[in-house]
Design an enzyme around this catalytic site. Structure first.
Site, mmCIF file in Angstrom:
data_model
loop_
_atom_site.group_PDB
_atom_site.id
_atom_site.type_symbol
_atom_site.label_atom_id
_atom_site.label_comp_id
_atom_site.label_asym_id
_atom_site.label_seq_id
_atom_site.Cartn_x
_atom_site.Cartn_y
_atom_site.Cartn_z
ATOM 1 N N GLY A 32 -22.323 13.467 -31.688
ATOM 2 C CA GLY A 32 -22.357 13.794 -33.116
ATOM 3 C C GLY A 32 -23.422 13.044 -33.890
ATOM 4 O O GLY A 32 -23.322 12.911 -35.110
ATOM 5 N N ILE A 113 -22.165 31.262 -27.552
ATOM 6 C CA ILE A 113 -21.446 31.995 -28.610
ATOM 7 C C ILE A 113 -21.569 33.510 -28.387
ATOM 8 O O ILE A 113 -22.370 33.967 -27.569
ATOM 9 C CB ILE A 113 -21.932 31.592 -30.019
ATOM 10 C CG1 ILE A 113 -23.409 31.945 -30.194
ATOM 11 C CG2 ILE A 113 -21.681 30.132 -30.296
ATOM 12 C CD1 ILE A 113 -23.649 32.933 -31.267
ATOM 13 N N ASN A 127 -29.014 26.363 -34.682
ATOM 14 C CA ASN A 127 -28.789 25.547 -33.480
ATOM 15 C C ASN A 127 -29.932 24.554 -33.320
ATOM 16 O O ASN A 127 -31.066 24.844 -33.724
ATOM 17 C CB ASN A 127 -28.725 26.457 -32.243
ATOM 18 C CG ASN A 127 -28.456 25.674 -30.968
ATOM 19 O OD1 ASN A 127 -27.573 24.823 -30.925
ATOM 20 N ND2 ASN A 127 -29.221 25.949 -29.924
ATOM 21 N N HIS A 129 -31.978 22.290 -30.359
ATOM 22 C CA HIS A 129 -32.167 22.235 -28.911
ATOM 23 C C HIS A 129 -33.249 21.195 -28.590
ATOM 24 O O HIS A 129 -34.284 21.151 -29.254
ATOM 25 C CB HIS A 129 -32.592 23.623 -28.404
ATOM 26 C CG HIS A 129 -32.723 23.669 -26.916
ATOM 27 N ND1 HIS A 129 -31.630 23.710 -26.071
ATOM 28 C CD2 HIS A 129 -33.827 23.637 -26.121
ATOM 29 C CE1 HIS A 129 -32.057 23.706 -24.819
ATOM 30 N NE2 HIS A 129 -33.381 23.665 -24.823
HETATM 31 C C1 GRF Z 1 -28.862 17.122 -28.962
HETATM 32 O O1 GRF Z 1 -29.871 16.601 -28.140
HETATM 33 C C2 GRF Z 1 -29.060 18.582 -29.215
HETATM 34 O O2 GRF Z 1 -30.390 18.973 -29.220
HETATM 35 C C3 GRF Z 1 -28.348 19.227 -28.051
HETATM 36 O O3 GRF Z 1 -27.213 18.411 -27.852
HETATM 37 C C4 GRF Z 1 -27.501 17.087 -28.274
HETATM 38 C C5 GRF Z 1 -26.402 16.662 -29.214
HETATM 39 O O4 GRF Z 1 -26.516 15.306 -29.558
HETATM 40 N N1 GRF Z 1 -28.029 20.598 -28.336
HETATM 41 P P1 GRF Z 1 -25.528 14.647 -30.618
HETATM 42 O O5 GRF Z 1 -24.104 14.950 -30.179
HETATM 43 O O6 GRF Z 1 -25.823 15.233 -31.968
HETATM 44 O O7 GRF Z 1 -25.818 13.181 -30.572
#
Ligand code: GRF
Length: 216
Positions: A32, A113, A127, A129
């Site tokens: 998070g 999803i 989203n 990534h």
């Molecule tokens: C991030 O690196 C995001 O790009 C990917 O999952 C990770 C989540 O990190 N989809 P966090 O839980 O917000 O620290």
């Protein structure tokens, strides 16, 4: 950890109009840290939004603690309790509607999803990534970048479509890959950029919503 600057610095956000904060529904499956970055941007006044609820699909993740520290309600939807992806998404939509959510933010949501979520929120689902899409979609994006021996990777915030890690790109930031990088060191530097671009992308979407509300 070396705090190497990104090659492409995202433009700083300008302080936004504080009428009509966008009501966000956030989704997380892990630490998070992106959730926290969004909450901090709201506190700083860089992002005119309110986080109405955090949905998580795993118990005891750090994201829950971060939300509770800020008084943000959390809802646990265990994907194992839903026989299909559509049924999980229906529960997500019901939860978000109960909290009057306008924009959905997938901040490390590790489930695919379905059309159910898209039908409910359309082009108001974001989203993040950890790669420069369209390179390295799917799981293990950091490991994929290391295996491909690219010199630059980064992160992308995009609108969500049915295809995984596709959809119109809103903001990207580039991060150099260093010779001695491991997945952990590279991911840590990518995350520094994620925490900058995710609030910026949400503010882009939120300002469009505000314009629509002002025109009414
Ligand atoms: C991030 O690196 C995001 O790009 C990917 O999952 C990770 C989540 O990190 N989809 P966090 O839980 O917000 O620290």
């Amino acid at each position: 950890m070396t705090d190497t600057p990104s090659l492409i610095s995202p433009t700083p956000t300008t302080r936004s109009d504080d009428r009509f904060p966008a009501i966000l529904g956030m989704m997380a499956s892990g630490s998070g840290s992106n959730f926290e970055a969004v909450a901090r941007s709201i506190d700083n006044g860089d992002l005119n939004a309110k986080i109405a609820v955090l949905i998580h699909n795993k118990p005891e993740i750090k994201a829950i603690e971060r939300a509770h520290q800020r008084g943000i309600p959390t809802v646990f939807l265990d994907h194992r309790n839903y026989p299909t992806r559509e049924e999980l998404d229906r529960a997500i939509v019901t939860t978000f509607r109960a909290h009057q959510v306008e924009c959905v933010v997938m901040a490390g949501w590790m489930r695919v999803i379905t059309q159910v979520l898209i039908d409910a929120f359309g082009d108001r689902i974001i989203n993040i990534h950890p790669s420069l899409l369209p390179s390295f979609p799917g799981i293990g994006a950091i490991e994929q970048a290391l295996a491909a021996k690219v010199k630059i990777t980064g992160c992308t915030v995009h609108l969500v479509s049915l295809e995984v890690d596709a959809g119109p790109i809103l903001v990207q930031a580039a991060v150099p890959v260093l010779a001695d990088d491991t997945a952990a060191t590279l991911h840590a530097r990518v995350q520094i950029q994620e925490h900058l671009i995710l609030p910026q992308a949400i503010e882009m979407l939120a300002s469009q919503l505000r314009l629509a509300q002002l025109r009414r």
